[in-house]
Design a protein around this motif. Structure first.
Motif, short mmCIF file in Angstrom:
data_model
loop_
_atom_site.label_atom_id
_atom_site.label_comp_id
_atom_site.label_asym_id
_atom_site.label_seq_id
_atom_site.Cartn_x
_atom_site.Cartn_y
_atom_site.Cartn_z
N TYR A 136 49.24 2.23 -3.98
CA TYR A 136 49.82 3.16 -4.57
C TYR A 136 51.46 3.09 -3.31
CZ TYR A 136 48.08 5.90 -8.07
OH TYR A 136 47.76 6.24 -9.23
N SER A 137 52.51 2.19 -3.83
CA SER A 137 53.13 2.11 -3.34
C SER A 137 54.87 3.17 -4.12
CB SER A 137 54.29 0.46 -2.97
OG SER A 137 54.68 0.31 -2.59
N VAL A 138 55.31 3.62 -3.04
CA VAL A 138 56.35 4.61 -3.17
C VAL A 138 57.72 4.32 -3.50
CG1 VAL A 138 56.84 7.43 -4.03
CG2 VAL A 138 54.47 6.52 -3.85
N ALA A 139 58.85 3.91 -4.04
CA ALA A 139 59.82 4.01 -3.53
C ALA A 139 61.33 4.50 -4.25
CB ALA A 139 59.93 2.24 -3.85
N PRO A 140 61.90 4.19 -3.65
CA PRO A 140 63.30 5.45 -4.26
C PRO A 140 63.76 4.40 -6.05
CG PRO A 140 63.83 5.09 -2.10
CD PRO A 140 62.78 4.29 -2.22
N ARG A 141 64.37 5.57 -6.47
CA ARG A 141 64.27 4.97 -7.90
C ARG A 141 65.47 4.46 -8.03
NH1 ARG A 141 64.17 8.22 -13.14
NH2 ARG A 141 63.11 7.08 -15.06
N VAL A 142 66.78 4.21 -7.08
CA VAL A 142 67.29 4.01 -6.59
C VAL A 142 67.89 2.15 -6.39
CG1 VAL A 142 68.89 5.36 -7.20
CG2 VAL A 142 68.67 4.67 -4.82
N ASP A 143 65.85 2.01 -5.75
CA ASP A 143 65.73 1.14 -4.91
C ASP A 143 65.55 -0.67 -5.55
OD1 ASP A 143 65.08 -1.32 -3.16
OD2 ASP A 143 63.75 0.20 -1.82
N SER A 144 66.75 -1.22 -5.84
CA SER A 144 66.57 -2.27 -7.02
C SER A 144 65.99 -3.14 -6.79
CB SER A 144 68.11 -3.03 -7.59
OG SER A 144 68.37 -3.58 -5.63
N LEU A 145 65.59 -3.74 -5.34
CA LEU A 145 65.34 -4.54 -4.16
C LEU A 145 63.76 -4.00 -5.58
CD1 LEU A 145 66.71 -5.03 -0.84
CD2 LEU A 145 66.65 -6.78 -3.50
N SER A 146 62.89 -3.03 -4.46
CA SER A 146 61.42 -2.64 -5.58
C SER A 146 61.29 -3.39 -6.65
CB SER A 146 61.76 -1.58 -5.04
OG SER A 146 61.12 -1.14 -3.15
N ARG A 147 62.30 -3.06 -7.41
CA ARG A 147 61.74 -3.04 -8.93
C ARG A 147 61.82 -4.65 -9.12
NH1 ARG A 147 60.35 -0.99 -13.26
NH2 ARG A 147 60.85 0.90 -12.56
N GLU A 148 62.86 -5.44 -8.34
CA GLU A 148 62.91 -7.17 -8.53
C GLU A 148 61.61 -7.48 -7.98
OE1 GLU A 148 65.80 -11.59 -7.23
OE2 GLU A 148 65.76 -8.28 -6.67
N SER A 149 61.27 -7.09 -6.88
CA SER A 149 60.29 -7.45 -6.16
C SER A 149 58.75 -7.45 -7.36
CB SER A 149 59.71 -6.90 -5.11
OG SER A 149 58.43 -7.02 -4.35
N TYR A 177 55.00 1.61 -7.72
CA TYR A 177 54.04 0.53 -7.50
C TYR A 177 52.92 0.57 -7.41
CZ TYR A 177 59.30 -0.43 -8.14
OH TYR A 177 60.91 -0.35 -8.07
N VAL A 178 51.78 0.59 -8.94
CA VAL A 178 50.80 0.56 -8.87
C VAL A 178 50.33 -0.98 -8.05
CG1 VAL A 178 48.30 0.88 -9.84
CG2 VAL A 178 50.62 1.98 -10.06
N MET A 179 49.43 -1.64 -6.81
CA MET A 179 48.31 -3.00 -7.07
C MET A 179 47.56 -2.75 -6.85
SD MET A 179 52.01 -3.98 -4.07
CE MET A 179 51.29 -2.40 -3.83
N GLU A 180 47.39 -3.72 -7.29
CA GLU A 180 45.66 -4.30 -6.80
C GLU A 180 45.13 -4.24 -4.88
OE1 GLU A 180 43.33 -8.52 -5.85
OE2 GLU A 180 45.85 -8.84 -6.22
N HIS A 181 44.03 -3.95 -4.84
CA HIS A 181 43.62 -3.06 -3.81
C HIS A 181 43.32 -4.54 -2.73
CE1 HIS A 181 40.37 -1.72 -0.41
NE2 HIS A 181 41.04 -0.48 -0.91
N TYR A 182 44.14 -3.88 -1.30
CA TYR A 182 43.64 -5.09 -0.59
C TYR A 182 43.36 -4.05 1.02
CZ TYR A 182 48.44 -3.22 1.01
OH TYR A 182 49.54 -2.77 1.46
N GLU A 183 42.62 -4.43 1.72
CA GLU A 183 41.80 -3.79 2.88
C GLU A 183 43.05 -3.42 3.62
OE1 GLU A 183 40.53 -6.69 2.03
OE2 GLU A 183 38.42 -6.27 0.71
#
Length: 452
Positions: A136-149, A177-183
């Motif tokens: 789980y990667s948490v970002a502010p809703r107004v963060d447009s860079l995270s959305r673009e990424s 944002y939910v991503m695949e697991h990494y160690e």
């Protein structure tokens, strides 16, 4: 507050009613006073109850909002299952309770068995039902860079780019944002692993594998998606089952395609500075090469000598000698290689005995030759072309299983020992040879050249 205002209005209304009754009725004054006292007492108790209720509701507003959101999601899900609504976004059921994460303000879905691990601020490892371990990667809703990424990662389909599964809004201010697991990320990997051996001669194969995987991920973004990463760092390189993947892409359309390779070179250099180790000569030249070479000419980067095994490096030397030294481009190749490397007194580094000296001073070892035959023998010089010929002849003796460090030894040298010996004579030779090959349009490919 609104509750207090409504209570005052009720009291005023009741007071006016009692005054009207007192003026226009024949009720005894004592009885009327008693009735009025009861009404006022009841109104006071109601007002206090309303005020206390409003204070309680205000203090628990976040919980009520969360319950309302879950109830709304449940209604939407039921309507979606019944076909009353269109396609709905992916929903993962956790069957869990919620706690407040103090550092980020994120309402983390915490499982019954506490299967949650905080990696660093805003990033968590969570076990989700029907999916398994995810990040789980948490970002502010107004963060447009995270959305673009996130959108760019979803559009990528490559084994060296971290997969993004779905996203959701845990509250009105944040996006998860939910991503695949990494160690671990590369920064954490560096804390547990070394980049080279204690002598600093041999690089860690796992590090070379990570470096190669990152280069392939960058190449995919550039050539397939026409995008640059734009924010490559130690935390944006992650390790999944021993292989590296890149994440956190925020770069625009491909314009300055040098930046990603420069950032990667900077990361590697800083990693060696942290360990207080000198960067090996070959790796130093490789980092300079990827930083200054036009990225479109890095197509054969996977077969760079730094990624080859000892046997593959020896094969590389022989193949380069064969189809270039005896090919049509012999003259231009020899001029370019000698000009780029200059002269090196590599013969002084050759041991005084053993197979290497026998190859170097074969003039003295071939005593049965005539004077005419001796004149045809070309002695080795300090040039790069002459050194390449020397390496080829050493490998020929290795093929005959007849390479020894000292004549009196019965133990023969291994492939790794032979390659280390040759590389020690002239460390700059192999990376420069690779560059000259590319400049002459030759993509050298050695089978199974990669580490894995």
């Amino acid at each position: 507050m609104r509750g207090e205002t409504e209570a005052v209005n009720i009291l005023v209304s009741l007071t006016l009613i009692c005054a009207f009754v007192f003026v226009y009725s024949d009720i005894d004054v004592d009885v009327l006073n008693e009735i009025l006292h009861e009404i006022l007492s009841w109104c006071a108790r109601v007002s206090v109850a309303i005020v206390l209720l409003m204070v309680f509701i205000q203090s628990r507003m976040d919980v009520f909002r969360e319950l309302s959101r879950e109830l709304g999601d449940g209604i939407v899900q039921n309507l979606g299952n019944s076909g009353l609504l269109g396609p709905r976004r992916h929903h993962a059921s956790c069957h869990c309770h919620t706690i407040r994460e103090g550092t980020s303000g994120f309402m983390v879905q915490k499982l019954k068995h506490d299967l949650i691990k905080k990696i660093y601020d805003g990033v968590y490892q969570v076990n989700v039902e029907n999916i398994g371990n995810v990040i789980y990667s948490v970002a502010p809703r107004v963060d447009s860079l995270s959305r673009e990424s996130y959108n760019l990662a979803v559009a990528c389909s490559n084994e060296f780019v971290l997969k993004n599964i779905f996203c959701f809004n845990p509250n009105c201010n944040q996006v998860c944002y939910v991503m695949e697991h990494y160690e671990q990320n590369f920064k954490q990997w560096l804390q547990e692993n070394s980049l080279s051996d204690q002598q600093g001669k041999n690089l860690n194969p796992e590090f070379l594998q990570i470096l190669r995987d990152v280069l392939r991920g960058i190449g995919y973004l550039h050539r397939v998606k026409n995008r640059c990463h734009g924010k490559l760092s130690e935390t944006n390189i992650v390790v999944v089952n021993g292989r590296a993947k890149i994440t956190g892409m925020v770069g625009p359309r491909l314009q300055d395609d040098y930046s990603d390779y420069k950032h990667l070179a900077t990361i590697v250099r800083k990693s060696f500075e942290t360990e207080q180790h000198d960067i090996p000569t070959e790796l130093k030249l490789f980092l300079t090469y990827i930083s200054k070479t036009e990225p479109s000419r890095l197509l054969n980067i996977e077969n760079h000598p730094i990624f080859l095994s000892p046997l593959q490096r020896l094969s590389y030397r022989v193949i380069a000698h064969t189809f270039l030294y005896f090919g049509k481009s012999k003259r231009s190749f020899a001029l370019a290689l000698n000009e780029k490397l200059g002269k090196c007194e590599w013969k002084l580094n050759v041991r005084t005995t053993g197979t290497f000296v026998m190859v170097l001073d074969r003039y003295n070892y071939l005593g049965n030759l005539s004077e005419k035959q001796r004149k045809k023998i070309v002695e080795y010089k300090d040039s790069a072309i002459s050194f390449m010929r020397f390496c080829r002849n050493v490998v020929a003796h290795l093929k005959d299983n007849n390479v020894k460090r000292d004549p009196g030894q019965r133990k023969k040298l291994t492939v790794k020992e032979v390659e280390e010996e040759l590389n020690g004579y002239w460390p700059e030779f192999m990376p420069i040879l690779h560059e000259i090959l590319l400049e002459h349009g030759h993509l050298m490919v050695v089978h199974d050249a990669v580490l894995k």
